[in-house]
Design an enzyme around this catalytic site. Sequence first.
Site, PDB file in Angstrom:
ATOM      1  N   GLU A   1       2.683   5.070  -3.889  1.00 22.27           N
ATOM      2  CA  GLU A   1       2.661   6.039  -5.021  1.00 22.27           C
ATOM      3  C   GLU A   1       3.973   6.790  -5.141  1.00 22.27           C
ATOM      4  O   GLU A   1       4.337   7.142  -6.269  1.00 22.27           O
ATOM      5  CB  GLU A   1       1.486   7.002  -4.842  1.00 22.27           C
ATOM      6  CG  GLU A   1       0.128   6.359  -5.033  1.00 22.27           C
ATOM      7  CD  GLU A   1      -0.235   5.361  -3.943  1.00 22.27           C
ATOM      8  OE1 GLU A   1       0.217   5.548  -2.803  1.00 22.27           O
ATOM      9  OE2 GLU A   1      -0.924   4.377  -4.245  1.00 22.27           O
TER      10      GLU A   1
ATOM     11  N   ASP B   1      -8.866   3.729  -2.573  1.00 23.24           N
ATOM     12  CA  ASP B   1      -9.931   4.082  -1.628  1.00 23.24           C
ATOM     13  C   ASP B   1     -11.174   4.647  -2.286  1.00 23.24           C
ATOM     14  O   ASP B   1     -11.381   5.858  -2.358  1.00 23.24           O
ATOM     15  CB  ASP B   1      -9.378   5.077  -0.600  1.00 23.24           C
ATOM     16  CG  ASP B   1      -8.212   4.480   0.178  1.00 23.24           C
ATOM     17  OD1 ASP B   1      -8.087   3.234   0.196  1.00 23.24           O
ATOM     18  OD2 ASP B   1      -7.431   5.252   0.755  1.00 23.24           O
TER      19      ASP B   1
ATOM     20  N   ASP C   1       0.855  -1.195   0.000  1.00 16.63           N
ATOM     21  CA  ASP C   1       0.000   0.000   0.000  1.00 16.63           C
ATOM     22  C   ASP C   1       0.892   1.245   0.000  1.00 16.63           C
ATOM     23  O   ASP C   1       2.117   1.144   0.167  1.00 16.63           O
ATOM     24  CB  ASP C   1      -0.867  -0.064   1.267  1.00 16.63           C
ATOM     25  CG  ASP C   1      -1.937   1.025   1.320  1.00 16.63           C
ATOM     26  OD1 ASP C   1      -2.284   1.581   0.269  1.00 16.63           O
ATOM     27  OD2 ASP C   1      -2.418   1.307   2.447  1.00 16.63           O
TER      28      ASP C   1
HETATM   29  O1  MIG Z   1      -3.811   5.941   4.690  1.00 15.66           O
HETATM   30  O2  MIG Z   1      -3.671   0.655   5.628  1.00 15.66           O
HETATM   31  O3  MIG Z   1      -5.871   2.159   0.270  1.00 15.66           O
HETATM   32  O4  MIG Z   1      -6.815  -0.118   1.541  1.00 15.66           O
HETATM   33  O5  MIG Z   1      -6.881  -0.098   4.359  1.00 15.66           O
HETATM   34  C1  MIG Z   1      -4.603   4.817   4.546  1.00 15.66           C
HETATM   35  C2  MIG Z   1      -4.832   1.397   5.770  1.00 15.66           C
HETATM   36  C3  MIG Z   1      -3.753   3.619   4.317  1.00 15.66           C
HETATM   37  C4  MIG Z   1      -4.952   2.956   2.323  1.00 15.66           C
HETATM   38  C5  MIG Z   1      -5.386   1.769   1.515  1.00 15.66           C
HETATM   39  C6  MIG Z   1      -6.426   0.999   2.293  1.00 15.66           C
HETATM   40  C7  MIG Z   1      -5.874   0.584   3.635  1.00 15.66           C
HETATM   41  C8  MIG Z   1      -5.398   1.802   4.408  1.00 15.66           C
HETATM   42  N1  MIG Z   1      -4.431   2.534   3.619  1.00 15.66           N
END
Ligand code: MIG
Length: 801
Positions: free
Chosen positions: A410, A485, A407
Amino acid sequence: MIVNTELEQKGNLFPSKIINYKKDVDTLHFSTKNGVALQVTVVRDSVIRFRYSTTGKFENDFSYGVTIHASRGYSFLDVTEDETHYNITTSKLICKVEKQSLQVSLFDAIDNKLINEDEIGFHWEECYQHGGDIVKMSKTCQKSESFYGLGDKPVDVNLKGKRFENWATDSYAFGKNTDPIYKAIPFYTAIQDNKAYGIFFDNTFKTSFDFAQERRNVTSFWAQGGEMNYYFIYGPQMEDVVKNYTDLTGKPHALPPLWALGFHQCKWSYYPEANVKEVTNTFRDLKIPCDAIYLDIDYMDGFRCFTWDKNHFPDPKRMVKELEDDGFKTVVIIDPGIKIDLEYDVFKEALDQDYFCKRADGPYMKGKVWPGECYFPDYTKPEVREWWSGLFKELIEDIGVKGVWNDMNEPAVMDVPNKSFPDDVRHDYDGNPCSHRKAHNIYGTQMARATYHGLKKYAYPKRPFVITRSAYSGAQRYTSTWMGDNIASWEHLAIANNQAQRMAMSGFSFAGSDIGGFAEQPQGELFARWIQLGVFHAFCRVHSSGDHGAQEPWVFGEEITDIVRKFVELRYQLLPYLYTSFWKYINDGTPILKSLVLYDQEDIATHYRSDEFVYGEQILVCPIQEPNAKGRRMYIPRGKWYNFWTDELVEGGKEMWVDADLDSMPMFIKEGAVIPKYPVQQYVGEKKFDEITLDVYYKKGKESSKLYDDAHDGYDYKKGRFSLRTFKVTGKKKELIIQQHKRGEFNADYTKFNMVFHNLPFAITSIQIDNVEIKLENVNTAKTQAITIDKEFTELHLFGK
Ligand code: MIG
């Protein structure tokens, strides 16, 4: 803001006339009087690469997007010169390069018709702020031309009239038309006059695409730095364009383990252990099939990657084993931000080894993410990737985690306006040092790549499973992906549908959205409709932020629970069909989902359809995307299709109303198809079964279907231990013949096929299997006609009256 000075032509510079030309095997080198160089490389008969330099010198030819495994070679290449042009001819394309302007036009080598031509063509603007150029390309857009692709853009399928930017961005609760979001996939397909071609602009800087938005008759694309470097990929079928692009940027290195194609349940976050178990136990109690359970960031100790919160998870290895014994694979999240903490070995090691990204003048790139202040590994350095892969040893080999979820790659940074690294951060870029302007869009892919290599190594002899949020072209080689998200709204259900289709036509079929929506909470009806769509995406996972309540399949009451079970069971029944589609995808790049335009481009009624898609090659699906619906209007592509629920045969090539109460959805099977089905299992491998079902849909005429199978995990299939069956159906007025061809050395556990015949237009009078007549008592004529036969048959022949 996208800045394009196209209209004013302010500051634009142009190539002048060609003064030099040289051919070097597959590459033609042109140079102009004002120092512009163009390399035209014939990659394949239908794939030509164009590379421009404004200084006469090219950068080191390095790409993360193009795979070393890409097919190369052409059957024919000829170059001629006339007064005005150089003409490059392959067996598929004629490429003309204009001598005065360096402008390019491309023609079909068979009918000589124009496919695409430069408008201004290549031009550039000097970039005074950073050095180098803003490189630009403009092409003429034909009146009837349509555009598709570009990865995760949350818009309708046809991109015409719109402009986009590629800059991977953490986009919590993005909306329809938000741009850019998480991914950067600079590839599109265009169709005009029934000819499809693609353009892959392999440039990792911020890129922009304009599909006749600024000017009706112009398509343009440009980048904030780097080279004008693009591949022109000719079809003329859109499916071939997508296949060739996928070949160029890579197919997944291996099939996913079959469990990864099952149903996955996730939430931010399930903890402590008792909570995880309560969720998994409820799946089993309620008999809703499920293969994977996810642990989000709270499983860690203070969000330190590769650690566990021992209060909530006192013995992860035991827990993972117990889950596995109950048929659940554990997938855990791993983010790129490494907490600044000298007591933390991962941080310490990376610091000592100099693995973290630095700012231009030397300090570390410091950014706030979940753990607080963090440094970030430079995954664009081979040594760093190697180290990162090694970190998975304990998690995978010892603890037994089966999948990893990347995650925030980016990369996402909190509390800064641009939500990411500053532009000046330095990256190795595999020995081509550069700033973040160039490495940003590739950062997530390189992280997922390093993760993939770790899992591949430590999960061996099993197959790895990785999921990533950010991606550049080529990421599909290593990982699956989700769309980030989204929101629990009807509009987002439609967005999820379009994104999955768009990803598939962008070479990335292993994709899906957070089912039910990540932000906010769906009502039961929306959740049920979203499950109905989600079971037709290769990656099928319920996920939510948890901020607005629970989102497990049973929290919306019994009616919804039953509908969810029904559709998840359908997914599990269709697993052999999905697995076969996945095999086709990794074998020749065939996308697993086909938007109607990709399915039948010749029918122009498909060019603006966004809702309907073909799953695999023979199942037509159209989700219900509105509340209180009893059905919907949808377009049925040309050909004849059976309503999955009623067996009613409909003739396509038109829009029609299709009934679908909440417990149903519009779904059709192509006539002549043979659809394989497993018995329902609670998880992949739960049962050994002696027979599987083949649903045979009668067709007057011929149709061919495939069934791929192997051990569902491991790599033996690469050594020939797979089984590929082709079923050729020939239907006549009072006869149906099914011929089976077999290939491969794998022998599945099941020994029989339960053949179920749909809509035979005759009553069976006799049956022959491999020319031997069998007794008719063996035929079950209750509702549909069915017969169970040995799976090794060569020919099944039904006669009727
Ligand atoms: O700032 O890990 O898109 O799927 O549950 C949020 C917590 C960070 C973003 C991801 C989401 C995940 C969440 N993450």
